[in-house]
Design an enzyme around this catalytic site. Structure first.
Site, PDB file in Angstrom:
ATOM      1  N   ASP A 210      -4.891  -9.530   6.706  1.00 42.22           N
ATOM      2  CA  ASP A 210      -4.789  -9.115   5.308  1.00 42.22           C
ATOM      3  C   ASP A 210      -3.380  -8.601   5.002  1.00 42.22           C
ATOM      4  O   ASP A 210      -2.807  -7.850   5.800  1.00 42.22           O
ATOM      5  CB  ASP A 210      -5.804  -7.978   5.104  1.00 42.22           C
ATOM      6  CG  ASP A 210      -5.957  -7.578   3.657  1.00 42.22           C
ATOM      7  OD1 ASP A 210      -6.362  -8.423   2.857  1.00 42.22           O
ATOM      8  OD2 ASP A 210      -5.690  -6.404   3.323  1.00 42.22           O
ATOM      9  N   GLU A 281      -2.523 -13.931   5.465  1.00 45.42           N
ATOM     10  CA  GLU A 281      -2.551 -13.842   4.010  1.00 45.42           C
ATOM     11  C   GLU A 281      -1.208 -13.236   3.607  1.00 45.42           C
ATOM     12  O   GLU A 281      -1.003 -12.032   3.742  1.00 45.42           O
ATOM     13  CB  GLU A 281      -3.685 -12.939   3.513  1.00 45.42           C
ATOM     14  CG  GLU A 281      -3.773 -12.982   1.996  1.00 45.42           C
ATOM     15  CD  GLU A 281      -4.035 -11.647   1.298  1.00 45.42           C
ATOM     16  OE1 GLU A 281      -4.484 -11.652   0.151  1.00 45.42           O
ATOM     17  OE2 GLU A 281      -3.772 -10.583   1.892  1.00 45.42           O
TER      18      GLU A 281
HETATM   19  C1  GLC Z   1      -5.985  -8.725   0.218  1.00 42.99           C
HETATM   20  C2  GLC Z   1      -7.451  -9.025   0.084  1.00 42.99           C
HETATM   21  C3  GLC Z   1      -7.946  -8.356  -1.140  1.00 42.99           C
HETATM   22  C4  GLC Z   1      -7.744  -6.869  -0.983  1.00 42.99           C
HETATM   23  C5  GLC Z   1      -6.284  -6.539  -0.701  1.00 42.99           C
HETATM   24  C6  GLC Z   1      -6.114  -5.133  -0.211  1.00 42.99           C
HETATM   25  O1  GLC Z   1      -5.244  -9.276  -0.797  1.00 42.99           O
HETATM   26  O2  GLC Z   1      -7.677 -10.395   0.080  1.00 42.99           O
HETATM   27  O3  GLC Z   1      -9.287  -8.639  -1.402  1.00 42.99           O
HETATM   28  O4  GLC Z   1      -8.146  -6.207  -2.143  1.00 42.99           O
HETATM   29  O5  GLC Z   1      -5.772  -7.356   0.303  1.00 42.99           O
HETATM   30  O6  GLC Z   1      -6.576  -5.002   1.096  1.00 42.99           O
END
Ligand code: GLC
Length: 533
Positions: A210, A281
Protein backbone atom coordinates in the site's frame (compact mmCIF):
# COMPACT_ATOMS: atom_id res chain seq x y z
CA UNK A 1 3.33 1.03 -36.46
CA UNK A 2 5.20 0.55 -33.25
CA UNK A 3 6.96 -2.67 -32.38
CA UNK A 4 7.71 -3.80 -28.87
CA UNK A 5 9.72 -6.79 -27.91
CA UNK A 6 9.82 -8.20 -24.46
CA UNK A 7 11.47 -11.48 -25.34
CA UNK A 8 14.87 -10.49 -24.04
CA UNK A 9 13.43 -9.44 -20.73
CA UNK A 10 11.58 -12.68 -20.26
CA UNK A 11 14.74 -14.78 -20.32
CA UNK A 12 14.96 -16.99 -17.28
CA UNK A 13 11.51 -16.03 -16.07
CA UNK A 14 10.04 -19.50 -16.43
CA UNK A 15 9.08 -19.96 -12.80
CA UNK A 16 7.87 -16.41 -12.21
CA UNK A 17 4.18 -17.29 -12.10
CA UNK A 18 3.15 -13.69 -11.49
CA UNK A 19 4.47 -12.41 -14.83
CA UNK A 20 1.37 -13.62 -16.66
CA UNK A 21 -1.03 -14.17 -13.78
CA UNK A 22 -4.55 -12.83 -13.55
CA UNK A 23 -5.28 -11.90 -9.94
CA UNK A 24 -8.75 -11.45 -8.49
CA UNK A 25 -9.02 -8.72 -5.85
CA UNK A 26 -11.19 -9.54 -2.84
CA UNK A 27 -12.48 -6.63 -0.78
CA UNK A 28 -12.81 -8.62 2.42
CA UNK A 29 -15.73 -6.80 4.02
CA UNK A 30 -17.82 -7.05 0.84
CA UNK A 31 -17.13 -10.49 -0.61
CA UNK A 32 -19.07 -12.97 1.55
CA UNK A 33 -20.28 -12.94 5.14
CA UNK A 34 -20.22 -16.26 7.00
CA UNK A 35 -21.19 -15.09 10.49
CA UNK A 36 -24.18 -12.97 9.49
CA UNK A 37 -23.08 -9.61 10.94
CA UNK A 38 -23.48 -7.92 7.55
CA UNK A 39 -19.72 -7.63 7.02
CA UNK A 40 -17.70 -10.03 4.88
CA UNK A 41 -15.15 -12.25 6.61
CA UNK A 42 -12.45 -14.85 6.05
CA UNK A 43 -14.71 -17.85 6.50
CA UNK A 44 -17.06 -16.29 3.95
CA UNK A 45 -14.15 -16.03 1.50
CA UNK A 46 -13.12 -19.63 2.07
CA UNK A 47 -16.68 -20.80 1.41
CA UNK A 48 -16.87 -18.93 -1.91
CA UNK A 49 -13.41 -19.55 -3.38
CA UNK A 50 -14.78 -21.97 -5.93
CA UNK A 51 -16.39 -19.03 -7.69
CA UNK A 52 -12.93 -17.52 -8.09
CA UNK A 53 -11.42 -20.80 -9.25
CA UNK A 54 -14.25 -21.26 -11.78
CA UNK A 55 -13.64 -17.80 -13.13
CA UNK A 56 -10.23 -19.03 -14.25
CA UNK A 57 -7.79 -16.73 -12.46
CA UNK A 58 -4.43 -17.62 -10.94
CA UNK A 59 -4.34 -15.73 -7.66
CA UNK A 60 -6.30 -13.68 -5.16
CA UNK A 61 -5.31 -10.43 -3.45
CA UNK A 62 -7.14 -9.64 -0.23
CA UNK A 63 -7.51 -6.12 1.13
CA UNK A 64 -6.33 -5.76 4.76
CA UNK A 65 -7.87 -8.05 7.37
CA UNK A 66 -5.59 -7.14 10.29
CA UNK A 67 -6.63 -5.81 13.68
CA UNK A 68 -7.92 -2.31 13.02
CA UNK A 69 -10.41 0.24 14.32
CA UNK A 70 -11.61 0.35 10.66
CA UNK A 71 -11.48 4.10 10.16
CA UNK A 72 -10.18 3.37 6.64
CA UNK A 73 -11.51 -0.18 6.36
CA UNK A 74 -8.37 -1.86 7.60
CA UNK A 75 -5.80 0.47 6.03
CA UNK A 76 -5.40 1.72 9.60
CA UNK A 77 -3.60 -1.24 11.12
CA UNK A 78 -3.34 -1.63 14.89
CA UNK A 79 -1.64 -5.05 14.81
CA UNK A 80 0.03 -6.33 11.63
CA UNK A 81 0.27 -9.90 12.91
CA UNK A 82 -3.30 -10.61 13.93
CA UNK A 83 -6.75 -10.71 12.36
CA UNK A 84 -9.49 -8.25 13.21
CA UNK A 85 -12.30 -10.07 15.07
CA UNK A 86 -14.69 -8.66 12.44
CA UNK A 87 -13.01 -10.89 9.88
CA UNK A 88 -12.11 -13.95 11.98
CA UNK A 89 -8.97 -15.42 13.51
CA UNK A 90 -5.49 -16.46 12.47
CA UNK A 91 -6.83 -20.01 12.21
CA UNK A 92 -9.43 -18.75 9.72
CA UNK A 93 -6.66 -17.06 7.72
CA UNK A 94 -4.65 -20.29 7.66
CA UNK A 95 -7.71 -22.23 6.51
CA UNK A 96 -8.40 -19.66 3.79
CA UNK A 97 -4.81 -19.86 2.48
CA UNK A 98 -4.93 -23.65 2.55
CA UNK A 99 -8.22 -23.80 0.66
CA UNK A 100 -6.96 -21.32 -1.94
CA UNK A 101 -3.83 -23.39 -2.46
CA UNK A 102 -5.90 -26.56 -2.77
CA UNK A 103 -7.87 -24.85 -5.53
CA UNK A 104 -4.67 -23.83 -7.30
CA UNK A 105 -4.90 -20.15 -6.33
CA UNK A 106 -1.95 -18.13 -5.01
CA UNK A 107 -2.66 -15.72 -2.16
CA UNK A 108 -1.47 -12.11 -2.01
CA UNK A 109 -2.07 -10.11 1.17
CA UNK A 110 -2.02 -6.36 1.68
CA UNK A 111 0.82 -4.69 3.56
CA UNK A 112 0.39 -1.15 4.87
CA UNK A 113 3.83 0.29 5.69
CA UNK A 114 3.32 4.03 5.19
CA UNK A 115 1.24 4.54 8.32
CA UNK A 116 -0.23 2.66 11.27
CA UNK A 117 -3.51 3.17 13.05
CA UNK A 118 -3.48 5.74 15.83
CA UNK A 119 -4.46 2.74 17.97
CA UNK A 120 -1.25 0.86 17.18
CA UNK A 121 0.80 0.34 20.36
CA UNK A 122 3.63 2.41 18.87
CA UNK A 123 1.43 5.45 18.39
CA UNK A 124 -0.10 5.14 21.84
CA UNK A 125 3.43 4.94 23.27
CA UNK A 126 4.47 7.95 21.19
CA UNK A 127 1.66 10.06 22.61
CA UNK A 128 2.39 8.93 26.16
CA UNK A 129 6.15 9.46 25.94
CA UNK A 130 6.06 13.09 24.79
CA UNK A 131 8.18 15.36 22.56
CA UNK A 132 11.76 14.35 21.81
CA UNK A 133 11.27 10.73 22.92
CA UNK A 134 12.44 7.68 20.93
CA UNK A 135 8.77 6.64 20.79
CA UNK A 136 7.81 9.84 18.95
CA UNK A 137 10.70 9.34 16.55
CA UNK A 138 8.91 6.34 15.01
CA UNK A 139 6.41 8.83 13.56
CA UNK A 140 6.76 12.28 11.98
CA UNK A 141 6.18 14.72 14.86
CA UNK A 142 7.16 18.39 14.54
CA UNK A 143 6.88 21.55 16.62
CA UNK A 144 5.10 24.50 15.12
CA UNK A 145 3.57 27.44 16.94
CA UNK A 146 2.07 28.99 13.88
CA UNK A 147 -0.33 26.40 12.42
CA UNK A 148 0.70 23.14 10.71
CA UNK A 149 4.45 22.67 10.03
CA UNK A 150 3.96 22.83 6.24
CA UNK A 151 1.27 23.21 3.58
CA UNK A 152 0.77 19.52 2.78
CA UNK A 153 -2.78 18.27 2.33
CA UNK A 154 -4.17 14.89 3.26
CA UNK A 155 -5.15 12.71 0.28
CA UNK A 156 -8.55 12.49 1.97
CA UNK A 157 -8.87 16.30 2.19
CA UNK A 158 -7.89 18.91 4.77
CA UNK A 159 -4.46 19.43 6.31
CA UNK A 160 -1.99 16.54 6.56
CA UNK A 161 -1.13 17.49 10.16
CA UNK A 162 -2.97 17.11 13.46
CA UNK A 163 -1.91 18.76 16.70
CA UNK A 164 -1.73 16.77 19.95
CA UNK A 165 -2.36 18.09 23.44
CA UNK A 166 1.29 19.00 24.19
CA UNK A 167 1.37 21.23 21.08
CA UNK A 168 3.34 19.01 18.66
CA UNK A 169 1.91 18.06 15.28
CA UNK A 170 2.03 14.65 13.57
CA UNK A 171 1.94 13.99 9.86
CA UNK A 172 -0.81 11.91 8.24
CA UNK A 173 -0.92 11.85 4.46
CA UNK A 174 -4.29 10.11 4.82
CA UNK A 175 -6.79 10.27 7.71
CA UNK A 176 -5.82 11.71 11.10
CA UNK A 177 -6.27 8.14 12.43
CA UNK A 178 -3.42 7.02 10.12
CA UNK A 179 -0.18 8.62 11.41
CA UNK A 180 2.74 8.31 8.96
CA UNK A 181 5.69 6.27 10.13
CA UNK A 182 9.19 7.75 10.15
CA UNK A 183 11.05 5.46 7.75
CA UNK A 184 14.31 7.29 8.55
CA UNK A 185 14.20 5.48 11.91
CA UNK A 186 15.73 1.99 11.43
CA UNK A 187 13.35 0.45 13.98
CA UNK A 188 10.52 0.92 11.47
CA UNK A 189 12.31 -1.06 8.78
CA UNK A 190 13.09 -3.85 11.25
CA UNK A 191 9.46 -4.10 12.28
CA UNK A 192 8.27 -4.57 8.71
CA UNK A 193 10.83 -7.24 7.91
CA UNK A 194 9.40 -9.16 10.88
CA UNK A 195 5.88 -8.63 9.54
CA UNK A 196 6.86 -9.90 6.10
CA UNK A 197 8.39 -13.03 7.61
CA UNK A 198 5.35 -13.60 9.81
CA UNK A 199 3.07 -13.85 6.75
CA UNK A 200 5.58 -15.61 4.52
CA UNK A 201 5.96 -18.27 7.22
CA UNK A 202 2.17 -18.70 7.15
CA UNK A 203 2.39 -19.50 3.46
CA UNK A 204 1.25 -16.39 1.62
CA UNK A 205 2.59 -16.03 -1.93
CA UNK A 206 2.95 -12.30 -2.06
CA UNK A 207 2.22 -8.79 -0.85
CA UNK A 208 0.39 -5.88 -2.37
CA UNK A 209 2.24 -2.93 -0.85
CA UNK A 210 0.00 0.00 0.00
CA UNK A 211 1.19 3.53 -0.83
CA UNK A 212 4.56 2.09 -1.86
CA UNK A 213 5.74 5.49 -3.10
CA UNK A 214 5.04 7.23 0.20
CA UNK A 215 7.31 5.87 2.90
CA UNK A 216 10.01 8.53 2.68
CA UNK A 217 9.34 12.25 2.59
CA UNK A 218 11.88 14.87 1.52
CA UNK A 219 13.91 15.30 4.69
CA UNK A 220 13.37 19.07 4.93
CA UNK A 221 9.57 18.60 4.90
CA UNK A 222 9.49 21.75 2.76
CA UNK A 223 6.26 23.25 1.49
CA UNK A 224 4.81 21.84 -1.69
CA UNK A 225 4.83 24.31 -4.61
CA UNK A 226 1.74 24.37 -6.83
CA UNK A 227 1.64 25.37 -10.45
CA UNK A 228 -1.84 26.85 -10.10
CA UNK A 229 -3.81 28.44 -7.32
CA UNK A 230 -6.20 25.48 -7.26
CA UNK A 231 -6.76 23.60 -4.04
CA UNK A 232 -3.77 21.27 -4.01
CA UNK A 233 -4.33 17.55 -4.40
CA UNK A 234 -1.16 15.75 -3.57
CA UNK A 235 0.02 12.94 -5.78
CA UNK A 236 -1.99 10.43 -4.28
CA UNK A 237 -4.02 7.44 -4.05
CA UNK A 238 -7.56 7.04 -2.95
CA UNK A 239 -10.47 7.62 -5.21
CA UNK A 240 -11.26 10.83 -6.91
CA UNK A 241 -8.14 12.56 -5.73
CA UNK A 242 -6.14 10.14 -7.83
CA UNK A 243 -7.96 11.20 -10.93
CA UNK A 244 -7.92 14.91 -10.16
CA UNK A 245 -4.31 15.23 -9.18
CA UNK A 246 -2.64 18.35 -10.49
CA UNK A 247 0.56 18.67 -8.49
CA UNK A 248 3.91 18.13 -10.12
CA UNK A 249 6.07 19.09 -7.16
CA UNK A 250 5.71 16.30 -4.64
CA UNK A 251 8.12 16.37 -1.70
CA UNK A 252 6.02 13.72 0.06
CA UNK A 253 5.96 11.09 -2.70
CA UNK A 254 8.31 8.92 -4.70
CA UNK A 255 11.57 9.81 -2.97
CA UNK A 256 14.67 7.85 -4.03
CA UNK A 257 15.15 6.33 -0.56
CA UNK A 258 12.02 4.16 -0.88
CA UNK A 259 13.82 1.89 -3.29
CA UNK A 260 16.33 0.76 -0.64
CA UNK A 261 13.41 -0.59 1.38
CA UNK A 262 12.17 -2.68 -1.52
CA UNK A 263 15.64 -4.03 -2.32
CA UNK A 264 15.80 -5.28 1.23
CA UNK A 265 12.33 -6.82 1.05
CA UNK A 266 13.21 -8.47 -2.25
CA UNK A 267 16.07 -10.23 -0.46
CA UNK A 268 13.77 -11.32 2.36
CA UNK A 269 11.31 -12.85 -0.12
CA UNK A 270 14.07 -14.48 -2.17
CA UNK A 271 14.99 -16.64 0.83
CA UNK A 272 11.60 -18.37 0.58
CA UNK A 273 10.62 -21.02 -1.92
CA UNK A 274 7.91 -20.68 -4.54
CA UNK A 275 8.62 -17.30 -6.12
CA UNK A 276 6.98 -15.09 -3.54
CA UNK A 277 6.18 -11.72 -5.06
CA UNK A 278 5.38 -8.07 -4.30
CA UNK A 279 3.15 -5.68 -6.22
CA UNK A 280 3.47 -1.93 -5.69
CA UNK A 281 0.60 0.48 -5.33
CA UNK A 282 2.56 3.55 -6.41
CA UNK A 283 0.65 6.48 -7.92
CA UNK A 284 3.73 8.01 -9.49
CA UNK A 285 3.79 10.77 -12.07
CA UNK A 286 5.05 8.88 -15.12
CA UNK A 287 5.53 5.45 -16.65
CA UNK A 288 9.27 5.86 -16.06
CA UNK A 289 8.88 6.49 -12.34
CA UNK A 290 6.43 3.56 -12.09
CA UNK A 291 8.97 1.32 -13.81
CA UNK A 292 11.67 2.16 -11.24
CA UNK A 293 9.67 0.09 -8.72
CA UNK A 294 10.04 -3.04 -10.86
CA UNK A 295 13.77 -3.01 -11.37
CA UNK A 296 15.00 -6.62 -11.11
CA UNK A 297 15.93 -6.37 -7.42
CA UNK A 298 12.75 -4.61 -6.24
CA UNK A 299 9.06 -5.33 -6.86
CA UNK A 300 7.78 -8.03 -9.18
CA UNK A 301 4.90 -5.83 -10.35
CA UNK A 302 3.60 -2.25 -10.09
CA UNK A 303 0.02 -1.41 -11.00
CA UNK A 304 -0.04 0.51 -14.25
CA UNK A 305 -2.60 3.11 -13.23
CA UNK A 306 -2.19 5.05 -16.47
CA UNK A 307 -4.36 2.38 -18.12
CA UNK A 308 -7.08 2.82 -15.51
CA UNK A 309 -6.94 6.61 -15.80
CA UNK A 310 -7.17 6.66 -19.60
CA UNK A 311 -10.47 7.86 -21.09
CA UNK A 312 -12.42 5.74 -23.61
CA UNK A 313 -10.25 6.66 -26.59
CA UNK A 314 -8.22 4.62 -29.06
CA UNK A 315 -5.54 7.29 -29.08
CA UNK A 316 -5.30 7.42 -25.29
CA UNK A 317 -5.15 3.62 -25.01
CA UNK A 318 -2.43 3.41 -27.67
CA UNK A 319 -0.41 6.09 -25.92
CA UNK A 320 -0.59 4.25 -22.60
CA UNK A 321 0.35 0.93 -24.18
CA UNK A 322 3.35 2.40 -26.01
CA UNK A 323 4.55 4.38 -23.00
CA UNK A 324 4.15 1.41 -20.67
CA UNK A 325 6.10 -1.06 -22.78
CA UNK A 326 8.88 1.46 -23.34
CA UNK A 327 9.20 2.18 -19.64
CA UNK A 328 9.01 -1.39 -18.34
CA UNK A 329 11.27 -2.58 -21.15
CA UNK A 330 14.10 -0.43 -19.85
CA UNK A 331 14.09 -2.20 -16.49
CA UNK A 332 13.38 -5.73 -17.72
CA UNK A 333 9.95 -5.76 -16.12
CA UNK A 334 6.54 -6.67 -17.44
CA UNK A 335 3.37 -4.55 -17.26
CA UNK A 336 0.54 -5.02 -14.76
CA UNK A 337 -2.86 -3.98 -16.12
CA UNK A 338 -5.86 -3.01 -14.01
CA UNK A 339 -9.15 -1.28 -14.77
CA UNK A 340 -10.96 -1.28 -11.42
CA UNK A 341 -10.15 -1.54 -7.75
CA UNK A 342 -11.58 -0.53 -4.36
CA UNK A 343 -10.39 3.09 -4.72
CA UNK A 344 -11.88 4.17 -8.05
CA UNK A 345 -15.27 4.28 -9.75
CA UNK A 346 -16.01 0.95 -11.40
CA UNK A 347 -15.03 1.01 -15.07
CA UNK A 348 -18.53 0.52 -16.60
CA UNK A 349 -19.53 3.73 -14.78
CA UNK A 350 -16.35 5.57 -15.76
CA UNK A 351 -17.08 4.76 -19.41
CA UNK A 352 -20.55 6.27 -19.22
CA UNK A 353 -22.68 3.70 -17.37
CA UNK A 354 -25.69 1.78 -18.62
CA UNK A 355 -25.52 -0.47 -21.67
CA UNK A 356 -22.82 1.64 -23.35
CA UNK A 357 -20.67 1.74 -20.21
CA UNK A 358 -20.89 -2.02 -19.81
CA UNK A 359 -20.11 -2.69 -23.49
CA UNK A 360 -17.04 -0.45 -23.28
CA UNK A 361 -15.97 -2.03 -19.99
CA UNK A 362 -16.11 -5.51 -21.49
CA UNK A 363 -14.20 -4.29 -24.54
CA UNK A 364 -11.50 -2.69 -22.37
CA UNK A 365 -11.26 -5.87 -20.28
CA UNK A 366 -10.90 -8.06 -23.35
CA UNK A 367 -8.16 -5.76 -24.63
CA UNK A 368 -6.37 -5.87 -21.28
CA UNK A 369 -6.52 -9.66 -21.26
CA UNK A 370 -4.86 -9.79 -24.67
CA UNK A 371 -1.86 -7.69 -23.64
CA UNK A 372 1.39 -9.29 -22.50
CA UNK A 373 1.95 -9.04 -18.74
CA UNK A 374 -0.31 -9.62 -15.76
CA UNK A 375 -3.81 -8.34 -15.01
CA UNK A 376 -5.97 -7.66 -11.96
CA UNK A 377 -9.74 -8.09 -11.81
CA UNK A 378 -11.71 -6.44 -8.99
CA UNK A 379 -14.51 -8.43 -7.37
CA UNK A 380 -17.86 -7.72 -8.99
CA UNK A 381 -16.50 -6.61 -12.34
CA UNK A 382 -17.15 -10.15 -13.57
CA UNK A 383 -20.82 -9.41 -12.81
CA UNK A 384 -20.77 -6.06 -14.63
CA UNK A 385 -21.53 -4.17 -11.43
CA UNK A 386 -21.65 -0.41 -11.67
CA UNK A 387 -20.71 2.23 -9.15
CA UNK A 388 -23.55 2.57 -6.62
CA UNK A 389 -24.83 5.89 -5.33
CA UNK A 390 -24.59 5.17 -1.61
CA UNK A 391 -26.97 7.08 0.67
CA UNK A 392 -25.02 9.43 2.96
CA UNK A 393 -26.04 7.57 6.13
CA UNK A 394 -24.21 4.43 4.92
CA UNK A 395 -21.02 6.12 3.71
CA UNK A 396 -17.89 5.16 5.60
CA UNK A 397 -15.01 6.41 3.45
CA UNK A 398 -12.87 8.81 5.52
CA UNK A 399 -12.66 11.13 2.53
CA UNK A 400 -16.44 11.59 2.77
CA UNK A 401 -16.07 12.73 6.37
CA UNK A 402 -13.17 15.03 5.52
CA UNK A 403 -14.51 16.59 2.31
CA UNK A 404 -18.24 15.91 2.02
CA UNK A 405 -17.61 14.32 -1.40
CA UNK A 406 -19.17 10.87 -1.99
CA UNK A 407 -15.86 8.95 -1.78
CA UNK A 408 -15.22 5.32 -2.57
CA UNK A 409 -18.05 3.41 -0.88
CA UNK A 410 -19.92 3.05 -4.19
CA UNK A 411 -17.41 0.51 -5.54
CA UNK A 412 -17.39 -1.44 -2.28
CA UNK A 413 -21.00 -2.60 -2.07
CA UNK A 414 -21.30 -6.27 -0.98
CA UNK A 415 -21.53 -8.82 -3.80
CA UNK A 416 -24.84 -10.34 -4.88
CA UNK A 417 -24.55 -14.13 -4.93
CA UNK A 418 -28.04 -15.56 -5.25
CA UNK A 419 -31.77 -15.07 -4.73
CA UNK A 420 -34.19 -12.32 -5.70
CA UNK A 421 -33.88 -9.87 -2.80
CA UNK A 422 -31.08 -8.34 -0.72
CA UNK A 423 -28.81 -9.55 0.84
CA UNK A 424 -28.64 -11.79 -2.26
CA UNK A 425 -26.89 -14.59 -0.40
CA UNK A 426 -24.10 -12.27 0.80
CA UNK A 427 -24.67 -13.62 4.30
CA UNK A 428 -26.97 -16.10 5.96
CA UNK A 429 -30.62 -15.23 6.51
CA UNK A 430 -32.12 -11.84 5.75
CA UNK A 431 -29.56 -9.73 7.66
CA UNK A 432 -28.68 -6.71 5.54
CA UNK A 433 -25.07 -5.89 4.63
CA UNK A 434 -23.15 -2.81 5.76
CA UNK A 435 -24.10 -1.00 2.55
CA UNK A 436 -27.53 -1.84 1.10
CA UNK A 437 -27.38 -3.52 -2.31
CA UNK A 438 -29.53 -2.08 -5.12
CA UNK A 439 -32.72 -4.12 -5.72
CA UNK A 440 -31.83 -4.30 -9.46
CA UNK A 441 -28.89 -6.53 -8.59
CA UNK A 442 -31.38 -9.44 -8.52
CA UNK A 443 -30.56 -9.91 -12.21
CA UNK A 444 -26.82 -9.67 -11.63
CA UNK A 445 -26.28 -12.34 -8.98
CA UNK A 446 -23.67 -15.02 -9.58
CA UNK A 447 -26.48 -17.56 -9.56
CA UNK A 448 -28.50 -15.74 -12.23
CA UNK A 449 -25.50 -15.08 -14.45
CA UNK A 450 -24.06 -18.58 -14.16
CA UNK A 451 -27.24 -19.86 -15.78
CA UNK A 452 -27.09 -17.37 -18.68
CA UNK A 453 -24.60 -17.94 -21.51
CA UNK A 454 -25.00 -14.30 -22.57
CA UNK A 455 -24.12 -12.87 -19.15
CA UNK A 456 -21.11 -10.76 -18.18
CA UNK A 457 -19.99 -13.63 -15.94
CA UNK A 458 -20.06 -16.04 -18.88
CA UNK A 459 -18.06 -13.49 -20.89
CA UNK A 460 -15.37 -13.21 -18.17
CA UNK A 461 -15.09 -16.99 -17.87
CA UNK A 462 -14.77 -17.38 -21.64
CA UNK A 463 -12.29 -14.49 -21.97
CA UNK A 464 -10.08 -15.82 -19.18
CA UNK A 465 -10.14 -19.31 -20.69
CA UNK A 466 -9.30 -17.89 -24.12
CA UNK A 467 -6.46 -15.85 -22.62
CA UNK A 468 -4.92 -18.96 -21.09
CA UNK A 469 -4.99 -20.77 -24.40
CA UNK A 470 -3.82 -17.80 -26.42
CA UNK A 471 -1.04 -16.60 -24.12
CA UNK A 472 0.71 -19.97 -24.34
CA UNK A 473 1.65 -19.33 -27.94
CA UNK A 474 1.20 -15.60 -28.41
CA UNK A 475 4.63 -14.49 -27.13
CA UNK A 476 5.50 -11.24 -25.40
CA UNK A 477 5.73 -9.04 -28.45
CA UNK A 478 2.97 -6.78 -29.68
CA UNK A 479 2.82 -4.57 -32.69
CA UNK A 480 0.42 -1.67 -32.97
CA UNK A 481 -1.54 -1.75 -36.23
CA UNK A 482 -2.93 1.36 -37.91
CA UNK A 483 -6.70 0.81 -38.10
CA UNK A 484 -7.84 4.42 -38.22
CA UNK A 485 -8.15 7.09 -35.55
CA UNK A 486 -11.07 5.57 -33.68
CA UNK A 487 -9.76 2.01 -33.49
CA UNK A 488 -7.02 0.61 -31.31
CA UNK A 489 -5.49 -2.42 -32.94
CA UNK A 490 -2.46 -4.58 -32.23
CA UNK A 491 -1.10 -7.94 -33.20
CA UNK A 492 0.26 -10.40 -30.68
CA UNK A 493 1.59 -13.57 -32.29
CA UNK A 494 -1.11 -15.05 -34.48
CA UNK A 495 -3.88 -12.89 -33.00
CA UNK A 496 -5.05 -9.41 -34.00
CA UNK A 497 -6.95 -7.39 -31.41
CA UNK A 498 -9.25 -4.51 -32.38
CA UNK A 499 -11.28 -2.16 -30.17
CA UNK A 500 -13.72 0.21 -31.78
CA UNK A 501 -13.81 3.43 -29.75
CA UNK A 502 -15.66 5.30 -32.51
CA UNK A 503 -19.32 5.67 -33.41
CA UNK A 504 -19.46 3.69 -36.68
CA UNK A 505 -18.93 -0.02 -37.38
CA UNK A 506 -15.53 -0.84 -38.90
CA UNK A 507 -14.58 -3.74 -41.19
CA UNK A 508 -12.97 -6.80 -39.64
CA UNK A 509 -9.69 -8.21 -40.93
CA UNK A 510 -9.71 -11.76 -42.36
CA UNK A 511 -9.68 -14.59 -39.88
CA UNK A 512 -11.80 -16.28 -37.24
CA UNK A 513 -13.38 -14.43 -34.36
CA UNK A 514 -11.71 -16.07 -31.36
CA UNK A 515 -13.34 -13.89 -28.74
CA UNK A 516 -15.58 -10.84 -28.83
CA UNK A 517 -16.85 -8.54 -26.10
CA UNK A 518 -20.28 -8.20 -27.78
CA UNK A 519 -22.20 -9.26 -30.89
CA UNK A 520 -20.06 -9.11 -34.03
CA UNK A 521 -21.49 -9.88 -37.43
CA UNK A 522 -19.47 -8.96 -40.48
CA UNK A 523 -18.21 -5.70 -38.98
CA UNK A 524 -16.97 -4.54 -35.59
CA UNK A 525 -19.66 -2.38 -33.93
CA UNK A 526 -18.78 0.65 -31.75
CA UNK A 527 -17.83 -0.07 -28.13
CA UNK A 528 -16.73 -3.60 -28.97
CA UNK A 529 -13.42 -5.48 -28.93
CA UNK A 530 -12.51 -8.60 -30.81
CA UNK A 531 -9.66 -11.10 -31.11
CA UNK A 532 -9.15 -12.36 -34.64
CA UNK A 533 -6.93 -15.39 -35.27
C1 GLC B 1 -4.25 3.00 -0.60
C2 GLC B 1 -5.45 2.10 -0.50
C3 GLC B 1 -6.60 2.92 -0.05
C4 GLC B 1 -6.28 3.49 1.31
C5 GLC B 1 -4.99 4.30 1.27
C6 GLC B 1 -4.47 4.58 2.65
O1 GLC B 1 -4.40 3.96 -1.57
O2 GLC B 1 -5.68 1.45 -1.70
O3 GLC B 1 -7.79 2.19 0.00
O4 GLC B 1 -7.32 4.31 1.74
O5 GLC B 1 -3.98 3.59 0.63
O6 GLC B 1 -3.95 3.44 3.24
Amino acid sequence: MVGMNLNDQMQGSGSEWWRHAVTYQIYVRSFADADGDGIGDLRGITSRLEHVRDLGVDAIWLNPFYTSPQHDHGYDVADYCDIDPLFGTLADADAMVERAHDLGLKVIVDLVPNHTSNEHEWFRAALAAGPGSPERDRYVFRDSTDGPPNNWKSVFGGPAWTQVSDGQWYLHLFDSTQPDLNWRNPEVGEMFVDVLRFWLDRGVDGFRVDVAHGLFKEESLRDQVFATSEEPVSGASAGESMVERTAVDEPMWDQPEVHDVYRRWHEVLAKYDGDRMMVAEAWTQSAESMARYIRPDEFSQAFNFAWLLAPWSAEAFAKVITGTFEAVGHVGGSPTWVLSNHDVDRHPSRYGGGAVGLARAKAATLTMLALPGSAYVYQGEELGLEQVEVEPEFRQDPSWFRTGKPGRDGCRVPLPWSGATPPFGFGPGQGQPWIPQPAEWAELTVEAQAADPGSTLAFYRAALAARREFSETAGEEIELVDAGEQVLSFRRGPVTVLVNCGTEPVPLPDGDVLMASGPVEGALPPDTAVWIG
